[in-house]
Design an enzyme around this catalytic site. Structure first.
Site, PDB file in Angstrom:
ATOM      1  N   GLU A 261      -2.269  74.948  17.961  1.00 36.98           N
ATOM      2  CA  GLU A 261      -3.068  74.586  19.127  1.00 36.98           C
ATOM      3  C   GLU A 261      -4.544  74.857  18.879  1.00 36.98           C
ATOM      4  OE1 GLU A 261       0.433  75.652  22.395  1.00 36.98           O
ATOM      5  OE2 GLU A 261      -1.217  77.053  22.059  1.00 36.98           O
ATOM      6  N   HIS A 282      -0.828  73.607  27.252  1.00 40.70           N
ATOM      7  CA  HIS A 282      -0.815  75.072  27.334  1.00 40.70           C
ATOM      8  C   HIS A 282      -1.546  75.563  28.590  1.00 40.70           C
ATOM      9  CE1 HIS A 282      -0.293  78.869  24.684  1.00 40.70           C
ATOM     10  NE2 HIS A 282      -0.227  79.188  25.964  1.00 40.70           N
TER      11      HIS A 282
END
Length: 314
Positions: A261, A282
């Site tokens: 990420e 997220h």
């Protein structure tokens, strides 16, 4: 006097109060790997959310006494190197006990009721051309009476279980720790995958849990079952998941986390354009209330360390 440096202040959209002791405060919106040593030079307390603090960095920071992680996950900090130096590392725990479970059930409901597919149909004009008052182009399933499988029965898993019971779901769990709860059924992972209609992951990423859900486990899942991951990227083999979804092995999946990420452009889940797959960036943890709670707990940790009574040490 303590010198405090926040390496990635923009990762937290909340008011961060200043600690109630004499200190120098420095903050940076974001920091790259090459910035860490220079920005932490002279710091006694480092605050980081996702910026990595590796052994080579720590070796060049003789003044560092504490690392305050403004998150729960600790895999961005070399804990062994900190232990060797006697550096205290604290994290934030149980700050998102409302935000994550609510996001989890938002995903479950969206999949069970096919909201993504129905929204796309309306956008495409299918309802407008319907011969009757409603459009029944996708199956809709209730939660009541179905089986919710929770892998990892810590604080978040227990909150998800409570919501599941409120919806009339039968809760099954897989847990490393003893479960003393007569309202849940404790199963092995294989049993849970074979029998549950919804499987939700709520456990940390470790060497033991990495890719714990792979092609074999996905094939074991009950036909039509949903897989939900609001925990950690890397718990599921993403390539295997993409194959399972495109091949019709699963009823659907919804993820809030990925193995890297921000995600790499070639992540196989990014290419999926399926009505039964939802990917959010997220944000399950990131309600305004949860972020403010996190910010307050972060400074609680810093103040406790300065007072000689550190909290939430990992």
């Amino acid at each position: 006097m303590q010198t405090i440096v926040f390496l990635d202040r923009d990762s937290l959209q909340a008011h961060v109060r200043r600690p109630a002791f004499e200190h120098e405060w420095r903050e940076h919106a974001a920091s790259g790997a090459g910035d860490v040593v220079e920005r932490l030079r002279g710091a006694t307390i480092a605050i980081t959310n996702k910026v990595a603090l590796r052994a080579a960095d720590i070796a060049q920071l003789p003044d560092l006494k504490m690392v305050a992680i403004s998150a729960t996950g600790t895999n961005n900090v070399d804990l062994d190197a900190c232990r060797e130096r006697g550096i205290v590392v604290s994290n934030i725990r149980n700050y998102s006990l409302v935000s994550v479970p609510e996001h989890c059930f938002s995903l479950i409901l969206a999949l069970r009721r096919n909201l993504k597919a129905y929204g796309a149909d309306v956008d495409a004009g299918h309802w407008q051309r319907s011969s009757q008052f409603c459009l029944l182009s996708h199956p809709i399933a209730d939660l009541t009476g179905s089986r919710l499988g929770i892998v990892g029965y810590g604080a978040l898993g227990q909150k998800v279980a409570a919501i599941g019971r409120a919806f009339g779901m039968r809760v099954c769990v897989v847990s490393r720790s003893k479960v003393d709860d007569p309202e849940v059924e404790v199963l092995t992972l294989d049993e849970l995958l074979r029998t549950c209609d919804v499987v939700s992951l709520h456990l940390p990423l470790t060497a033991q849990t990495a890719n714990m859900i792979g092609a074999v486990q996905l094939a074991q899942m009950k036909p039509g079952a949903l897989l939900i991951n609001t925990a950690r990227g890397g718990l599921v083999d993403e390539a295997a998941l993409a194959r399972a979804l495109t091949g019709g092995v699963l009823g659907g999946a919804a993820f809030d986390v990925l193995s890297t990420e921000p995600p790499a452009p070639d992540n196989p889940l990014l290419a999926l354009r399926l009505p039964n797959f939802i990917l959010t960036p997220h944000v399950a943890w990131a309600s305004a209330g949860a972020m403010q709670t996190l910010a307050d707990m972060l400074i609680d940790n810093v103040e406790a360390f300065a007072a000689g009574q550190p909290l939430n040490v990992v």
